[in-house]
Write a protein that holds these residues in place. Structure first.
Motif, PDB file in Angstrom:
ATOM      1  N   LEU A  68       0.826  -1.205   0.000  1.00  0.00           N
ATOM      2  CA  LEU A  68       0.000   0.000   0.000  1.00  0.00           C
ATOM      3  C   LEU A  68       0.860   1.254   0.000  1.00  0.00           C
ATOM      4  CD1 LEU A  68      -2.913  -0.893   2.451  1.00  0.00           C
ATOM      5  CD2 LEU A  68      -3.036  -0.576  -0.021  1.00  0.00           C
ATOM      6  N   THR A  69       1.978   1.185   0.732  1.00  0.00           N
ATOM      7  CA  THR A  69       2.889   2.341   0.742  1.00  0.00           C
ATOM      8  C   THR A  69       3.398   2.643  -0.652  1.00  0.00           C
ATOM      9  OG1 THR A  69       3.585   1.860   3.008  1.00  0.00           O
ATOM     10  CG2 THR A  69       5.054   3.247   1.681  1.00  0.00           C
ATOM     11  N   ARG A  70       3.748   1.592  -1.388  1.00  0.00           N
ATOM     12  CA  ARG A  70       4.230   1.804  -2.759  1.00  0.00           C
ATOM     13  C   ARG A  70       3.131   2.370  -3.648  1.00  0.00           C
ATOM     14  NH1 ARG A  70       7.426  -2.626  -1.386  1.00  0.00           N
ATOM     15  NH2 ARG A  70       5.784  -4.145  -1.847  1.00  0.00           N
ATOM     16  N   LEU A  71       1.895   1.867  -3.501  1.00  0.00           N
ATOM     17  CA  LEU A  71       0.783   2.391  -4.294  1.00  0.00           C
ATOM     18  C   LEU A  71       0.527   3.868  -3.992  1.00  0.00           C
ATOM     19  CD1 LEU A  71      -1.925  -0.424  -4.260  1.00  0.00           C
ATOM     20  CD2 LEU A  71      -0.566   0.346  -6.196  1.00  0.00           C
ATOM     21  N   ILE A  72       0.597   4.225  -2.705  1.00  0.00           N
ATOM     22  CA  ILE A  72       0.384   5.615  -2.318  1.00  0.00           C
ATOM     23  C   ILE A  72       1.466   6.511  -2.914  1.00  0.00           C
ATOM     24  CG2 ILE A  72       0.466   7.185  -0.338  1.00  0.00           C
ATOM     25  CD1 ILE A  72      -0.965   4.953   1.268  1.00  0.00           C
ATOM     26  N   ALA A 125      -8.548  -3.002  -1.195  1.00  0.00           N
ATOM     27  CA  ALA A 125      -7.508  -2.340  -0.402  1.00  0.00           C
ATOM     28  C   ALA A 125      -6.851  -1.193  -1.166  1.00  0.00           C
ATOM     29  CB  ALA A 125      -6.447  -3.370   0.009  1.00  0.00           C
ATOM     30  N   ALA A 126      -6.668  -1.379  -2.486  1.00  0.00           N
ATOM     31  CA  ALA A 126      -5.873  -0.424  -3.265  1.00  0.00           C
ATOM     32  C   ALA A 126      -6.642   0.844  -3.631  1.00  0.00           C
ATOM     33  CB  ALA A 126      -5.350  -1.094  -4.530  1.00  0.00           C
ATOM     34  N   MET A 127      -7.895   0.703  -4.097  1.00  0.00           N
ATOM     35  CA  MET A 127      -8.581   1.854  -4.669  1.00  0.00           C
ATOM     36  C   MET A 127      -8.771   3.008  -3.687  1.00  0.00           C
ATOM     37  SD  MET A 127      -8.574   0.990  -7.701  1.00  0.00           S
ATOM     38  CE  MET A 127      -9.365   2.447  -8.335  1.00  0.00           C
ATOM     39  N   PRO A 128      -9.243   2.766  -2.453  1.00  0.00           N
ATOM     40  CA  PRO A 128      -9.362   3.902  -1.520  1.00  0.00           C
ATOM     41  C   PRO A 128      -8.019   4.586  -1.263  1.00  0.00           C
ATOM     42  CG  PRO A 128     -10.597   2.018  -0.710  1.00  0.00           C
ATOM     43  CD  PRO A 128      -9.763   1.516  -1.839  1.00  0.00           C
ATOM     44  N   ALA A 133      -4.602   9.229  -1.809  1.00  0.00           N
ATOM     45  CA  ALA A 133      -3.258   9.755  -2.063  1.00  0.00           C
ATOM     46  C   ALA A 133      -3.259  10.743  -3.223  1.00  0.00           C
ATOM     47  CB  ALA A 133      -2.301   8.604  -2.362  1.00  0.00           C
ATOM     48  N   HIS A 134      -4.002  10.419  -4.267  1.00  0.00           N
ATOM     49  CA  HIS A 134      -4.051  11.299  -5.439  1.00  0.00           C
ATOM     50  C   HIS A 134      -4.698  12.640  -5.082  1.00  0.00           C
ATOM     51  CE1 HIS A 134      -3.620  11.262  -9.908  1.00  0.00           C
ATOM     52  NE2 HIS A 134      -4.447  12.287  -9.798  1.00  0.00           N
ATOM     53  N   ARG A 135      -5.824  12.574  -4.362  1.00  0.00           N
ATOM     54  CA  ARG A 135      -6.521  13.809  -4.005  1.00  0.00           C
ATOM     55  C   ARG A 135      -5.692  14.669  -3.053  1.00  0.00           C
ATOM     56  NH1 ARG A 135     -12.846  11.872  -3.295  1.00  0.00           N
ATOM     57  NH2 ARG A 135     -13.375  11.938  -5.531  1.00  0.00           N
ATOM     58  N   THR A 136      -5.016  14.031  -2.104  1.00  0.00           N
ATOM     59  CA  THR A 136      -4.172  14.782  -1.171  1.00  0.00           C
ATOM     60  C   THR A 136      -3.069  15.517  -1.920  1.00  0.00           C
ATOM     61  OG1 THR A 136      -4.613  13.200   0.616  1.00  0.00           O
ATOM     62  CG2 THR A 136      -2.667  14.612   0.830  1.00  0.00           C
ATOM     63  N   ALA A 137      -2.440  14.816  -2.864  1.00  0.00           N
ATOM     64  CA  ALA A 137      -1.385  15.452  -3.651  1.00  0.00           C
ATOM     65  C   ALA A 137      -1.939  16.578  -4.518  1.00  0.00           C
ATOM     66  CB  ALA A 137      -0.684  14.408  -4.529  1.00  0.00           C
ATOM     67  N   GLN A 138      -3.127  16.363  -5.090  1.00  0.00           N
ATOM     68  CA  GLN A 138      -3.749  17.411  -5.909  1.00  0.00           C
ATOM     69  C   GLN A 138      -4.073  18.647  -5.074  1.00  0.00           C
ATOM     70  OE1 GLN A 138      -7.084  15.290  -7.707  1.00  0.00           O
ATOM     71  NE2 GLN A 138      -6.126  15.439  -9.720  1.00  0.00           N
ATOM     72  N   GLU A 139      -4.584  18.446  -3.858  1.00  0.00           N
ATOM     73  CA  GLU A 139      -4.900  19.578  -2.992  1.00  0.00           C
ATOM     74  C   GLU A 139      -3.641  20.344  -2.620  1.00  0.00           C
ATOM     75  OE1 GLU A 139      -7.006  17.904   0.251  1.00  0.00           O
ATOM     76  OE2 GLU A 139      -8.835  17.504  -0.910  1.00  0.00           O
ATOM     77  N   ASP A 140      -2.560  19.607  -2.331  1.00  0.00           N
ATOM     78  CA  ASP A 140      -1.291  20.270  -2.016  1.00  0.00           C
ATOM     79  C   ASP A 140      -0.807  21.100  -3.203  1.00  0.00           C
ATOM     80  OD1 ASP A 140      -1.337  19.139   0.462  1.00  0.00           O
ATOM     81  OD2 ASP A 140       0.064  17.518  -0.019  1.00  0.00           O
ATOM     82  N   MET A 141      -0.906  20.519  -4.407  1.00  0.00           N
ATOM     83  CA  MET A 141      -0.468  21.244  -5.607  1.00  0.00           C
ATOM     84  C   MET A 141      -1.363  22.440  -5.883  1.00  0.00           C
ATOM     85  SD  MET A 141       0.717  18.390  -8.352  1.00  0.00           S
ATOM     86  CE  MET A 141      -0.914  17.696  -8.456  1.00  0.00           C
TER      87      MET A 141
END
Length: 370
Positions: A68-72, A125-128, A133-141
């Motif tokens: 999961l860490t790698r996927l994130i 397990a992966a999709m959530p 992770a994607h949304r968090t990175a988008q918000e930061d950007m």
């Protein structure tokens, strides 16, 4: 399922090629990527996910914390590379379909149920984790993008160097702009104003929502902007515009738009779009000084006769047309003529004399300004 793991491992190259081909064919984002990117980063990412699915076949758990860490981490990188979240989700689902098809062709009947359960567990397990992770990175950007754009607009408005900020913000500022000053009845949501302006302009818009200043590209049609923006935010809006031939002219254009905005509001003009040429006389008269006070004083004799002031204002607003003026005032033409005669007697200025009529019109403006 060691035996199934071994057989599925042999299909790794075919699996990756099939997922890449379907992503290119079915997902517009991937269809626009270069062959080099597809054969490089995209292929490596799909191969890595294939390895995770293989490990799930071999081990008891569907996906461990390390997986999961790698996927994130991968999802964060995709977001930083501006890959849309919908494209990422589509790629994962295509991968799951291709993997299931490969399982159906490779697994023995007694293996298929367990292998399918592991695939679903991996997706569960992966999709959530991927989406979060994607949304968090988008918000930061997005937060960083907004900070850089605010800094860029501040640099342009104050005449400071802007080139590096423009590059960081990925905004083209070379060339002309329309500098807008905006005023609303109340404070609408900043995101709503921003979205409306960008929809009208068709490009990202630099805006200071506190100061109410925005930069639109030169050549943008502003004629319907107050109406469309007012409709989007649910309230009327004042828009004043001043042209800036280049970045160096932005500070003076912003100052001009701001002064025009203040002027039309002081004059009680209705909401809409205004430029300096629309209030050129009023703009000049608004300069403080004794002349403005003396001009406004020309109407002091009418101060105790509100109906005469109203009559004069309506007459001027209708371009000295007696019929329209009488209709708006709901009086007979003879009554209108009597009132205008009284204005001339009290002020000493004859509306039949062009120069004195212009002086009375200017006095009305001065009276509104003092």
């Amino acid at each position: 399922m060691p035996a199934l793991h071994t057989r599925m491992a042999l299909r790794g190259r075919d699996f990756t090629a099939a997922v890449v081909a379907r992503c290119v064919a079915e997902v517009p984002f991937y269809g626009e990527l270069s062959r080099r990117t597809l054969d490089g980063e995209v292929t490596r990412s799909i191969t890595a996910v294939h390895d995770l699915l293989l490990r799930a076949l071999r081990e008891d758990g569907a996906m461990g914390p390390g997986d999961l860490t790698r996927l994130i981490e991968w999802s964060g990188r995709r977001a930083e590379e501006r890959v849309p979240l919908e494209a990422v989700i589509a790629a994962y689902l295509i991968g799951a379909e291709v993997w299931w098809q490969a399982l159906a062709e490779t697994a023995e009947p007694e293996e298929l149920t367990g292998a399918g359960a592991k695939l679903l567990a991996c997706l569960h397990a992966a999709m959530p984790a991927v989406v979060l992770a994607h949304r968090t990175a988008q918000e930061d950007m997005h937060s960083e993008d907004k900070r850089v754009r605010r800094a860029l607009l501040t640099a342009l408005l104050t005449g400071r160097p802007y080139e590096q900020l423009a590059e960081a913000a990925r905004v083209a500022v070379v060339g002309g702009h329309e500098v807008l000053a905006l005023a609303f009845e109340s404070n609408p949501p900043a995101r709503l104003v921003q979205s409306s302006l960008e929809a009208h302009a068709g490009v990202p818009v630099l805006m200071d929502h506190v100061a109410g200043i925005a930069l639109l590209p030169d050549g943008c049609d502003l004629s319907g902007l107050p109406e469309s923006l007012g409709k989007d935010v649910g309230q009327s809006v004042f828009v004043t515009a001043a042209p800036a031939g280049g970045p160096a002219a932005v500070p003076s254009a912003a100052a001009e738009a701001g002064r025009v905005l203040e002027l039309v509001q002081r004059l009680g003009r209705p909401p809409g779009l205004y430029r300096l040429d629309d209030v050129l006389l009023e703009y000049q008269l608004a300069r403080p000084g004794d002349a403005l006070l003396r001009l406004a004083a020309k109407l002091d004799p009418l101060a105790q006769h509100a109906y005469l002031l109203e009559t004069l204002r309506v007459f001027v607003d209708h371009g000295h047309n007696r019929s329209r003026s009488a209709a708006e005032l709901c009086v007979h033409r003879n009554t209108l003529d009597y009132r205008l005669h009284r204005v001339s007697v009290l002020t000493g200025l004859d509306l039949a004399v062009p120069a004195e009529a212009r002086l009375l019109q200017a006095a009305l403006v001065a009276r509104d300004l003092v």
